[in-house]
Design a protein around this motif. Sequence first.
Motif, PDB file in Angstrom:
ATOM      1  N   THR A 136       0.723  -1.351  -0.084  1.00  0.00           N
ATOM      2  CA  THR A 136       0.003  -0.092  -0.067  1.00  0.00           C
ATOM      3  C   THR A 136       0.768   1.175   0.059  1.00  0.00           C
ATOM      4  O   THR A 136       0.410   2.256  -0.672  1.00  0.00           O
ATOM      5  N   LYS A 137       1.901   1.091   0.682  1.00  0.00           N
ATOM      6  CA  LYS A 137       2.944   2.435   0.689  1.00  0.00           C
ATOM      7  C   LYS A 137       3.334   2.830  -0.753  1.00  0.00           C
ATOM      8  O   LYS A 137       3.339   4.122  -0.936  1.00  0.00           O
ATOM      9  N   ASN A 141       2.687   6.426  -2.651  1.00  0.00           N
ATOM     10  CA  ASN A 141       3.847   7.078  -3.413  1.00  0.00           C
ATOM     11  C   ASN A 141       3.342   7.481  -4.994  1.00  0.00           C
ATOM     12  O   ASN A 141       3.671   8.593  -5.262  1.00  0.00           O
ATOM     13  N   VAL A 142       2.921   6.313  -5.505  1.00  0.00           N
ATOM     14  CA  VAL A 142       2.419   6.607  -6.922  1.00  0.00           C
ATOM     15  C   VAL A 142       1.312   7.955  -6.830  1.00  0.00           C
ATOM     16  O   VAL A 142       1.304   8.801  -7.745  1.00  0.00           O
ATOM     17  N   LEU A 143       0.341   7.832  -6.063  1.00  0.00           N
ATOM     18  CA  LEU A 143      -0.834   8.823  -5.779  1.00  0.00           C
ATOM     19  C   LEU A 143      -0.167  10.151  -5.488  1.00  0.00           C
ATOM     20  O   LEU A 143      -0.478  11.131  -6.365  1.00  0.00           O
ATOM     21  N   LYS A 162      -3.016  -8.187 -10.093  1.00  0.00           N
ATOM     22  CA  LYS A 162      -3.091  -8.628  -8.847  1.00  0.00           C
ATOM     23  C   LYS A 162      -2.639  -7.587  -7.525  1.00  0.00           C
ATOM     24  O   LYS A 162      -3.081  -7.287  -6.846  1.00  0.00           O
ATOM     25  N   ASN A 163      -1.071  -7.440  -7.786  1.00  0.00           N
ATOM     26  CA  ASN A 163      -0.405  -6.641  -6.855  1.00  0.00           C
ATOM     27  C   ASN A 163      -0.690  -5.228  -6.749  1.00  0.00           C
ATOM     28  O   ASN A 163      -1.025  -4.813  -5.634  1.00  0.00           O
ATOM     29  N   VAL A 164      -1.184  -4.508  -7.884  1.00  0.00           N
ATOM     30  CA  VAL A 164      -1.648  -3.403  -7.950  1.00  0.00           C
ATOM     31  C   VAL A 164      -2.836  -3.086  -7.121  1.00  0.00           C
ATOM     32  O   VAL A 164      -3.379  -2.323  -6.515  1.00  0.00           O
ATOM     33  N   SER A 168      -4.017  -1.345  -3.508  1.00  0.00           N
ATOM     34  CA  SER A 168      -4.859  -0.238  -3.497  1.00  0.00           C
ATOM     35  C   SER A 168      -5.938  -0.415  -2.549  1.00  0.00           C
ATOM     36  O   SER A 168      -7.081   0.511  -2.147  1.00  0.00           O
ATOM     37  N   ARG A 169      -6.515  -1.647  -2.170  1.00  0.00           N
ATOM     38  CA  ARG A 169      -7.697  -2.123  -1.588  1.00  0.00           C
ATOM     39  C   ARG A 169      -7.842  -1.413  -0.167  1.00  0.00           C
ATOM     40  O   ARG A 169      -9.099  -1.164   0.154  1.00  0.00           O
ATOM     41  N   ASN A 170      -7.007  -1.021   0.419  1.00  0.00           N
ATOM     42  CA  ASN A 170      -7.106  -0.684   1.606  1.00  0.00           C
ATOM     43  C   ASN A 170      -7.376   1.117   1.840  1.00  0.00           C
ATOM     44  O   ASN A 170      -7.480   1.755   2.813  1.00  0.00           O
ATOM     45  N   LEU A 171      -7.259   1.709   0.526  1.00  0.00           N
ATOM     46  CA  LEU A 171      -7.413   3.156   0.390  1.00  0.00           C
ATOM     47  C   LEU A 171      -8.938   3.553  -0.041  1.00  0.00           C
ATOM     48  O   LEU A 171      -9.500   3.072  -0.924  1.00  0.00           O
TER      49      LEU A 171
END
Length: 209
Positions: A136-137, A141-143, A162-164, A168-171
């Motif tokens: 998530t970190k 950083n991308v955001l 899947k990794n991306v 993002s799922r917790n945001l």
Amino acid sequence: MEVKVLDINGKDTGRKVQLSDAVFAIEPNKHAVYLDVKQYLANQRQGTHKSKERAEIAGSTRKIKKQKGTGTARAGSVKSPVFVGGGRIFGPKPRNYSFKLNKNLKRLARKSALSMKANESNLIVVEDFTFDTPNTKNFINVLKALGLDNKKSLFVLGDSNKNVYLSSRNLKSTSVVMDSELSTYTILNTNSLVLFEGAVEGIEANLSK
């Protein structure tokens, strides 16, 4: 129309992607957008609301007072809606709120929504990227690099990543979907639409049928 392609650091890669004017630059049809969003929201409704009418209330069926001579209105049942604890008149019943829209109208609505985002300069194209592991970190950083850390954003993938998605799922303010899952509601319910470079072709193919 041409849009520059950014990398995950928010820097210009020097490449540009050609967006189809038939998908991203049409005159928006607001009524089509309204109908498609209305259908989406209607489909979210469970429709399980229910209240009991007088025939469904548990209670005695005896006549509660004599017909005449009381000086008040006649009454025959404690289950009457005019009494506390009685049934409800014309109360809600379980129902299905969904309705049908034809495919061409739904395509028009999605193209209209995409064109709105493009006209408002709220559409970004980034080169395809992934993470070695869900993190998530790294996604935050991308955001930040794209200037979206304080905005509601929607990322559209061209291929399953899947990794991306897990990153993002917790945001709460960010969602990640496949190009085939894109809907009018999800496009409009975001401040910035971020397209992976590989998703552009899939979106145009889906909406040009």
